[in-house]
Design a protein around this motif. Structure first.
Motif, PDB file in Angstrom:
ATOM      1  N   UNK A 162      20.371   0.477  -4.468  1.00  0.00           N
ATOM      2  CA  UNK A 162      21.432  -0.452  -4.073  1.00  0.00           C
ATOM      3  C   UNK A 162      22.823  -0.027  -4.535  1.00  0.00           C
ATOM      4  N   UNK A 163      22.909   0.742  -5.612  1.00  0.00           N
ATOM      5  CA  UNK A 163      24.217   1.186  -6.090  1.00  0.00           C
ATOM      6  C   UNK A 163      24.620   2.548  -5.530  1.00  0.00           C
ATOM      7  N   UNK A 164      23.832   3.064  -4.614  1.00  0.00           N
ATOM      8  CA  UNK A 164      24.191   4.319  -3.952  1.00  0.00           C
ATOM      9  C   UNK A 164      25.522   4.132  -3.223  1.00  0.00           C
ATOM     10  N   UNK A 165      26.361   5.157  -3.215  1.00  0.00           N
ATOM     11  CA  UNK A 165      27.695   5.035  -2.617  1.00  0.00           C
ATOM     12  C   UNK A 165      27.662   4.749  -1.116  1.00  0.00           C
ATOM     13  N   UNK A 166      26.552   5.006  -0.443  1.00  0.00           N
ATOM     14  CA  UNK A 166      26.445   4.764   0.998  1.00  0.00           C
ATOM     15  C   UNK A 166      25.727   3.451   1.321  1.00  0.00           C
ATOM     16  N   UNK A 167      25.347   2.688   0.307  1.00  0.00           N
ATOM     17  CA  UNK A 167      24.695   1.388   0.543  1.00  0.00           C
ATOM     18  C   UNK A 167      25.757   0.314   0.712  1.00  0.00           C
ATOM     19  N   UNK A 168      25.751  -0.358   1.876  1.00  0.00           N
ATOM     20  CA  UNK A 168      26.819  -1.316   2.174  1.00  0.00           C
ATOM     21  C   UNK A 168      26.334  -2.757   2.302  1.00  0.00           C
ATOM     22  N   UNK A 169      25.012  -2.994   2.209  1.00  0.00           N
ATOM     23  CA  UNK A 169      24.525  -4.363   2.430  1.00  0.00           C
ATOM     24  C   UNK A 169      23.093  -4.498   1.936  1.00  0.00           C
ATOM     25  N   UNK A 170      22.626  -5.732   1.948  1.00  0.00           N
ATOM     26  CA  UNK A 170      21.212  -6.053   1.699  1.00  0.00           C
ATOM     27  C   UNK A 170      20.626  -6.623   2.983  1.00  0.00           C
ATOM     28  N   UNK A 171      19.508  -6.095   3.420  1.00  0.00           N
ATOM     29  CA  UNK A 171      18.853  -6.558   4.634  1.00  0.00           C
ATOM     30  C   UNK A 171      18.423  -5.386   5.508  1.00  0.00           C
ATOM     31  N   UNK A 172      17.724  -5.612   6.632  1.00  0.00           N
ATOM     32  CA  UNK A 172      17.736  -6.908   7.248  1.00  0.00           C
ATOM     33  C   UNK A 172      16.650  -7.764   6.646  1.00  0.00           C
TER      34      UNK A 172
ATOM     35  N   UNK B 158      16.699  -3.319   2.220  1.00  0.00           N
ATOM     36  CA  UNK B 158      16.114  -4.595   2.609  1.00  0.00           C
ATOM     37  C   UNK B 158      14.748  -4.440   3.225  1.00  0.00           C
ATOM     38  N   UNK B 159      14.099  -5.583   3.410  1.00  0.00           N
ATOM     39  CA  UNK B 159      12.758  -5.621   3.990  1.00  0.00           C
ATOM     40  C   UNK B 159      12.726  -6.691   5.078  1.00  0.00           C
ATOM     41  N   UNK B 160      12.391  -6.266   6.279  1.00  0.00           N
ATOM     42  CA  UNK B 160      12.226  -7.152   7.432  1.00  0.00           C
ATOM     43  C   UNK B 160      11.101  -8.152   7.141  1.00  0.00           C
TER      44      UNK B 160
ATOM     45  N   UNK C 165       9.360  -4.508  -2.338  1.00  0.00           N
ATOM     46  CA  UNK C 165       9.393  -3.758  -3.599  1.00  0.00           C
ATOM     47  C   UNK C 165      10.819  -3.809  -4.150  1.00  0.00           C
ATOM     48  N   UNK C 166      11.092  -4.802  -4.967  1.00  0.00           N
ATOM     49  CA  UNK C 166      12.453  -4.972  -5.469  1.00  0.00           C
ATOM     50  C   UNK C 166      12.890  -3.818  -6.350  1.00  0.00           C
ATOM     51  N   UNK C 167      11.954  -3.226  -7.056  1.00  0.00           N
ATOM     52  CA  UNK C 167      12.300  -2.085  -7.908  1.00  0.00           C
ATOM     53  C   UNK C 167      12.897  -0.957  -7.086  1.00  0.00           C
ATOM     54  N   UNK C 168      12.322  -0.693  -5.918  1.00  0.00           N
ATOM     55  CA  UNK C 168      12.828   0.375  -5.060  1.00  0.00           C
ATOM     56  C   UNK C 168      14.197   0.014  -4.475  1.00  0.00           C
TER      57      UNK C 168
ATOM     58  N   UNK D  32       9.782 -16.789   2.995  1.00  0.00           N
ATOM     59  CA  UNK D  32      10.889 -17.470   2.325  1.00  0.00           C
ATOM     60  C   UNK D  32      11.127 -16.905   0.928  1.00  0.00           C
ATOM     61  N   UNK D  33      10.051 -16.635   0.198  1.00  0.00           N
ATOM     62  CA  UNK D  33      10.189 -16.090  -1.153  1.00  0.00           C
ATOM     63  C   UNK D  33      10.876 -14.727  -1.140  1.00  0.00           C
ATOM     64  N   UNK D  34      10.487 -13.882  -0.189  1.00  0.00           N
ATOM     65  CA  UNK D  34      11.080 -12.547  -0.094  1.00  0.00           C
ATOM     66  C   UNK D  34      12.528 -12.639   0.387  1.00  0.00           C
ATOM     67  N   UNK D  35      12.797 -13.547   1.298  1.00  0.00           N
ATOM     68  CA  UNK D  35      14.164 -13.788   1.755  1.00  0.00           C
ATOM     69  C   UNK D  35      15.052 -14.212   0.589  1.00  0.00           C
ATOM     70  N   UNK D  36      14.586 -15.166  -0.186  1.00  0.00           N
ATOM     71  CA  UNK D  36      15.359 -15.656  -1.326  1.00  0.00           C
ATOM     72  C   UNK D  36      15.566 -14.571  -2.370  1.00  0.00           C
ATOM     73  N   UNK D  37      14.572 -13.717  -2.556  1.00  0.00           N
ATOM     74  CA  UNK D  37      14.709 -12.614  -3.509  1.00  0.00           C
ATOM     75  C   UNK D  37      15.823 -11.665  -3.082  1.00  0.00           C
TER      76      UNK D  37
END
Length: 267
Positions: free
Chosen positions: A89-99, A71-73, A81-84, A119-124
């Protein structure tokens, strides 16, 4: 040197601690050993500055007790950077999106463009959480109305989340009925935390989470010093007293809640 004052405590999950921060570069290994001695069972490193994400992942690969979120504060929304995020995000230790979320504290009232970008980045990031079926870690500061409007409009298709460092907003408390939890940290111990003290009993117990936001927001009597996950014990002490619960009962409630929200597929 870290104390083992709480070695007989119930097991705690610190749901929000920035252990990728440079303030831990010199003694993180020693700190994590002390956390284990003090029954800190798991710790979640939230995403904040995109430049720190690779370090968070590396730490989580090295230490079993560490997990991370992508996530990105809102302060770093220009670097989104959504690509990153998708790469990790599918890493076995990734448990959430944020903050992720909205923070108008530093903005001028007429700073329309910055609010729009936040707002745009939050919605993304909300869309990312939906796509990959991850809970959200929400940051809300001086933006309660906009955060509530956005989250409530998407609630039916989200996989829950936590209002990190819950700011005692009665409006945001309404999200308890939409699968959201409430992260309680060191602020609860502050002398000026009157609003949080008043609203805490209104939060359903099955929606309470313990967090530190380390290295920030150290609880009393350590306010102003570097925070660590061990200080979740001081927050738990205060919360248990306010809710008239045994401290281990309170800790077990919060740990069960954290496991329910974040670790359905990990434990």
């Amino acid at each position: 040197m870290f104390l083992d004052t709480f070695k007989h405590s119930a097991k705690i999950i610190d749901t929000h601690c920035h252990l990728d921060d440079e303030s831990y570069y010199d003694d993180l290994h020693e700190l994590l050993l002390a956390c284990k001695t003090n029954n800190i069972e798991k710790m979640i490193i939230p995403g904040a500055d995109i430049k720190d994400l690779s370090r968070a992942v590396e730490l989580c690969q090295r230490y079993d007790e560490l997990y991370f979120a992508v996530g990105v504060h809102p302060y770093h929304c220009k670097d989104y950077d959504e690509k990153l995020l998708r790469f990790y995000i599918n890493h076995e230790k990734c448990v959430a999106v944020g903050e992720c979320g909205l923070d108008y504290f530093r903005l001028k009232a007429d700073d329309v463009d910055e609010k729009k970008l936040q707002k745009e980045v939050f919605l993304a990031q909300i869309s990312l959480a939906k796509e990959f079926k991850k809970p959200l870690i929400i940051h809300a500061r001086e933006a309660n109305e906009d955060v509530y409007q956005i989250l409530s409009s998407h609630a039916s298709s989200l996989y829950g989340g936590v209002l990190h460092c819950f700011n005692a907003s009665p409006l945001l408390l309404n999200l308890k009925d939409n699968g959201f939890y409430f992260g309680i940290g060191g602020v609860l111990t502050f002398k000026n935390a009157k609003a949080l003290l008043e609203i805490l009993p209104k939060i359903p117990r099955d929606k309470l989470l313990l967090e530190t936001d380390a290295p920030y927001l150290s609880p009393e009597p350590f306010r102003g010093t570097r925070n660590t996950p061990i200080n979740t014990h001081l927050v738990a002490d205060k919360m248990a007293t306010l809710l008239n619960l045994d401290r281990n009962e309170l800790i077990n409630i919060c740990t069960k809640n954290a496991n329910t929200l974040f670790f359905q597929e990990v434990v």
